[in-house]
Design a protein around this motif. Structure first.
Motif, PDB file in Angstrom:
ATOM      1  N   TRP A   1      14.719  48.559  97.818  1.00  0.00           N
ATOM      2  CA  TRP A   1      15.722  47.885  98.519  1.00  0.00           C
ATOM      3  C   TRP A   1      17.115  48.026  98.207  1.00  0.00           C
ATOM      4  O   TRP A   1      17.398  48.522  97.243  1.00  0.00           O
TER       5      TRP A   1
ATOM      6  N   ASP B   1      19.455  41.213 101.295  1.00  0.00           N
ATOM      7  CA  ASP B   1      19.962  39.888 101.614  1.00  0.00           C
ATOM      8  C   ASP B   1      20.993  40.300 102.684  1.00  0.00           C
ATOM      9  O   ASP B   1      22.034  40.301 101.784  1.00  0.00           O
TER      10      ASP B   1
ATOM     11  N   TYR C   1      -0.542  34.319 104.998  1.00  0.00           N
ATOM     12  CA  TYR C   1       0.926  34.599 104.647  1.00  0.00           C
ATOM     13  C   TYR C   1       1.863  33.671 105.407  1.00  0.00           C
ATOM     14  O   TYR C   1       2.063  33.797 106.588  1.00  0.00           O
TER      15      TYR C   1
ATOM     16  N   ASP D   1       4.717  32.243 104.454  1.00  0.00           N
ATOM     17  CA  ASP D   1       6.211  32.097 104.449  1.00  0.00           C
ATOM     18  C   ASP D   1       6.571  33.332 105.390  1.00  0.00           C
ATOM     19  O   ASP D   1       7.239  34.268 104.872  1.00  0.00           O
TER      20      ASP D   1
ATOM     21  N   ARG E   1      13.237  38.205 109.830  1.00  0.00           N
ATOM     22  CA  ARG E   1      13.239  39.248 108.780  1.00  0.00           C
ATOM     23  C   ARG E   1      12.728  40.367 108.958  1.00  0.00           C
ATOM     24  O   ARG E   1      11.434  40.535 109.760  1.00  0.00           O
TER      25      ARG E   1
ATOM     26  N   TYR F   1      11.250  42.789 107.073  1.00  0.00           N
ATOM     27  CA  TYR F   1      10.212  43.060 106.471  1.00  0.00           C
ATOM     28  C   TYR F   1       8.783  42.338 106.944  1.00  0.00           C
ATOM     29  O   TYR F   1       7.939  42.656 106.731  1.00  0.00           O
ATOM     30  N   ASP F   2       9.191  40.999 107.098  1.00  0.00           N
ATOM     31  CA  ASP F   2       8.149  40.169 107.828  1.00  0.00           C
ATOM     32  C   ASP F   2       7.707  40.800 109.226  1.00  0.00           C
ATOM     33  O   ASP F   2       6.516  40.690 109.705  1.00  0.00           O
TER      34      ASP F   2
ATOM     35  N   VAL G   1       2.363  42.496 101.747  1.00  0.00           N
ATOM     36  CA  VAL G   1       3.744  42.102 101.959  1.00  0.00           C
ATOM     37  C   VAL G   1       4.584  42.552 101.029  1.00  0.00           C
ATOM     38  O   VAL G   1       4.309  42.248  99.688  1.00  0.00           O
ATOM     39  N   ARG G   2       5.548  43.180 101.157  1.00  0.00           N
ATOM     40  CA  ARG G   2       6.749  43.642 100.323  1.00  0.00           C
ATOM     41  C   ARG G   2       7.961  42.819 100.559  1.00  0.00           C
ATOM     42  O   ARG G   2       8.392  43.017 101.636  1.00  0.00           O
ATOM     43  N   ARG G   3       8.415  42.296  99.620  1.00  0.00           N
ATOM     44  CA  ARG G   3       9.709  41.557  99.901  1.00  0.00           C
ATOM     45  C   ARG G   3      10.640  41.741  98.739  1.00  0.00           C
ATOM     46  O   ARG G   3      10.359  42.305  97.629  1.00  0.00           O
TER      47      ARG G   3
ATOM     48  N   GLU H   1      10.484  40.567  94.649  1.00  0.00           N
ATOM     49  CA  GLU H   1       9.207  40.050  94.324  1.00  0.00           C
ATOM     50  C   GLU H   1       8.008  41.342  94.391  1.00  0.00           C
ATOM     51  O   GLU H   1       8.131  42.376  95.134  1.00  0.00           O
TER      52      GLU H   1
ATOM     53  N   THR I   1       4.621  43.088  95.197  1.00  0.00           N
ATOM     54  CA  THR I   1       3.661  43.240  96.538  1.00  0.00           C
ATOM     55  C   THR I   1       2.522  42.372  96.227  1.00  0.00           C
ATOM     56  O   THR I   1       1.901  42.409  95.443  1.00  0.00           O
TER      57      THR I   1
END
Length: 754
Positions: free
Chosen positions: A205, A224, A376, A378, A383, A385-386, A414-416, A419, A421
């Motif tokens: 990121w 962000d 999932y 949230d 976004r 990545y979502d 899910v990779r945020r 945070e 994975t």
């Protein structure tokens, strides 16, 4: 006056551009000049001769290397911009460079949070999560019941009924209570944390940078954007510019140029070498002239390429597949374009654009997963990545093969940013096939909401260009025959009045509503106070079933023979004259009774075929013999399309995919051409990768993309084939030609554009 010279006739026609009298052309018998009498004297031939002489001079000077001379297409760049991806590369390359067509540009704070425009219907707030849309009745495993009064559940139930019918046909069993089992598993599932060192697909990121803009994958890796001051935009949407997210069109042009330059740098082409390269631009089949003109100005004027030519997507796809006749279905992320190609030329009247594509499948899949308790929780599609999470599930799970429907267990990660994975488990049943079925059952797609906020590109009118380039009938130039066929049920077709002298005139005029199928007409009686020139409103979907049921009923010829049926061009004075004529005659009790009944009569359907075969009967008073009067069969009078404020292209974009393909083939001509194109359906684009798509189109002789070519890059491959052909030299448009002729140069040089 010398013999052979005709007399100049006075032109009495009105609406001329000037009052200056234009003399007739000279008689060619008395002209001794040969100016512009051969193709070698045209502007384009002189440019070709000049380029040939300069090439000979370069070869004699020995400045060109043998490698450049031997490698054909090494100095030709093929560009295919799309809504989601940009494919760019040299014509000599095997595969293009594919990057997301997105840019993140630095902006002064405050930066608004990214928003997502919902293009698919949503259930009510109390039924958005872990609530089934359908239930199975007891005793019938293929039956479907709507679970609630939510309109969304009714739409999903209609698609499910179509799926159950296909499963019944193929004798496939239905798992009972599959939705309840899947919801119970998904609601209680807890994710598994994967350490960063054990994740081979971890994302690097971008948390801080001073770059003025980021392009492609870098723009999607901004951790962000709101906090870092970046605005992420997609400049192209559905074969045109994304005017919803941009305040001005110049910002769109700047972002597109920045994306082009960054992609060319990745291919090793420096800005100083642009003047040595030619460009093959892949444009949509149903293209906007302002869109093409803006892209050409970016490439030729702003970036300074040597020359360019344009090719439509369907024709490029046939080049890449190596066939000459096909019905090309290009299924992209935002739109699906359909066009028939006949011997290397796109048939103009067969072009259609549907406002649905792979993004709608992704969003509908997300909504269906929410109905079964997506683990999932949230998730936000705004976004990046979502969105990639649902895109990955769509690519791996979605299918149109009924045999793949089963209550299976799937996993996804899910990779945020910031945070670790998380690995989730998911159980799903028929959601994986219902989501791609929205292309064939588009009732869940909100077309009005998808185009909300979009603005049309405009420019200052150029009178000379309007006179030279555009035809007199702008309506027929704007819409194709396939679109008109698809929307013909929205336009009224009126029956002219049939006058019979012995029959007393009715004082109740009739307002006519448009026909919905074939030659049937709907006639609705209205009170006498209503004007005969009342505006005609299109028939809604709710009246279609009533018309079909009433079509077989007997028709009262008294209403059909009434001379009060007026066309849309009839004025109010004509209605007043009819009233005065009817008031001058003595009152007839039969006529008054008939008019009273007509005022309260329901909607009647008049079938023209029945009128031609059925003898006309007129009401007569009791005790009098019925007089026989020959009645000519009424003929249909179509009203001009431009008389109605209807966006034909938008209404035609709502059709199901299979119906749109058939209407496109219908616009090509007779039965032989329909069979020819329906037996050669070329399905390309990223959405064509859904398993079972060719089978779902129900074409007996589909032509999928060649096995060694990605269907997503097939149109680019066709542009590369064109760039390496010997005849491409006759298609190039130089910057000097563009400066003189503008869009006219593109039409005259790229003669295969329609």
């Amino acid at each position: 006056m010398p013999r052979g010279i005709p007399n100049a006739k006075r032109d009495e026609s009105a609406l001329r551009y000037t009052s200056f009298h234009v003399p007739l052309a000279l008689n060619p018998k008395h002209v001794g000049s040969t100016y512009l009498k051969s193709d070698s004297q045209t502007h384009w031939s002189r440019n070709i001769l000049r380029a040939h002489r300069s090439r000979i001079a370069v070869d004699e000077a020995g400045t060109s290397t043998p490698a450049e001379q031997a490698r054909r297409g090494s100095k030709v760049v093929v560009i295919h911009p799309g809504s989601r991806f940009l494919r760019i590369g040299r014509a000599s390359d095997v595969t293009p460079l594919t990057i997301p067509n997105v840019i993140a540009r630095k902006q002064t704070p405050p930066v608004s949070a990214p928003t997502y425009v919902q293009g698919v219907s949503r259930p009510k707030e109390d039924r958005q999560r872990a609530t089934p849309s359908t239930t199975a009745p007891s005793g019938d495993e293929y039956g479907v019941n709507v679970a609630s009064d939510d309109p969304f559940d009714a739409k999903v139930a209609a698609i499910t009924v179509s799926l159950r019918d296909r499963m019944r046909f193929y004798k496939l069993r239905v798992t009972p209570n599959a939705g309840t089992i899947a919801t119970a598993f998904n609601e209680q599932f807890k994710p598994e944390i994967i350490p960063e060192m054990n994740d081979p697909y971890r994302v690097d990121w971008i948390t801080s940078t001073d770059e003025p803009y980021l392009v492609g994958e870098k723009a999607l890796r901004v951790a962000d954007p709101e906090q870092m001051g970046y605005v992420i935009r997609w400049p192209i949407y559905g074969g045109n510019f994304n005017t919803r997210d941009y305040p001005s069109k110049q910002m769109i042009y700047n972002d597109i140029e920045a994306i082009f330059r960054d992609a060319l740098l990745q291919k090793g082409i420096e800005p100083s070498a642009y003047k040595e390269y030619s460009v093959v631009l892949i444009i949509p089949d149903y293209y906007d002239r302002l869109y093409v003109e803006a892209l050409v100005k970016i490439l030729i004027i702003d970036m300074g390429f040597k020359q360019f030519c344009a090719q439509q997507e369907s024709l490029a796809a046939t080049y890449g597949a190596g066939i000459s006749n096909a019905c090309v279905v290009d299924m992209g992320a935002v739109k699906t374009s359909i066009a028939c190609v006949d011997d290397g030329l796109v048939v103009a009247d067969t072009r259609m654009v549907l406002s649905m594509g792979g993004n709608d499948i992704t969003e509908f899949l997300y909504v269906l997963f929410e109905k079964i308790g997506f683990p999932y929780r949230d998730i936000d599609l705004a976004r990046s990545y979502d969105w990639n999470v649902i895109e990955d599930l769509k690519a791996r799970l979605c299918t149109l093969a009924e045999g793949d429907v089963a209550l299976n267990l799937y996993d996804f990660s899910v990779r945020r940013p910031g945070e670790p994975t998380e690995k989730y488990g998911l159980r799903a049943y028929d959601e994986i096939i219902l989501s791609p079925m929205c292309l064939f059952e588009p009732r869940v797609i909100e077309f009005e909401r998808k185009r909300a906020g979009m603005r049309f590109l405009t420019r200052a009118p150029d009178m000379a260009e309007e006179m030279v380039e555009q035809s007199s009938d702008k309506f027929t130039e704007r819409y194709t025959q396939a679109m008109l066929i698809s929307t013909q049920h929205l336009f009224p077709v009126l029956v002219p009045a049939v006058s019979i002298e012995p029959v007393p005139l009715l004082t109740t005029p009739v307002a006519q509503t448009p026909a919905t199928e074939g030659q049937s007409l709907a006639v609705t009686p209205v009170p006498a106070s209503t004007s005969a020139t009342a505006p005609v409103t299109p028939v809604g979907e709710d009246t279609l079933a009533d018309k079909k049921e009433a079509k077989d009923e007997d028709v009262e010829m008294a209403d059909a023979a009434a001379p009060t049926a007026e066309t849309s061009a009839t004025s109010n004075s004509g209605a007043d004259d009819a009233k005065s004529r009817s008031s001058s005659k003595p009152a007839d009790p039969a006529a008054s009774t008939t008019s009273t009944k007509a005022a309260d009569a329901p909607v009647e359907i008049i079938d023209v075929d029945e009128l031609e075969s059925k003898p006309a009967t007129t009401p007569t008073p009791a005790g009098q013999p019925q007089a026989q009067h020959p009645v000519a069969p009424p003929t249909l009078i179509p009203i001009g399309y431009r008389a109605f404020n209807l966006d034909v292209s938008f209404e035609a974009s709502k059709l199901p995919l299979d119906v749109a393909i058939f209407n496109s083939a219908r616009a090509a001509g007779g039965d032989e051409k329909i069979r020819k194109y329906l037996q050669a359906v070329l399905v390309v684009g990223g959405t064509a990768l859904v398993p079972g798509m060719a089978h779902a189109l129900e074409s007996s002789a589909d032509h999928p993309a060649p096995k060694d070519v990605d269907p997503r890059a097939l149109a680019w491959k066709g542009g590369a084939v064109l760039g390496k052909m010997d005849g491409v030299g006759d298609l190039w448009v130089a910057p000097a030609d563009w400066e003189v002729f503008g869009m006219r140069a593109l039409k005259e040089r790229c003669f295969f554009l329609t």
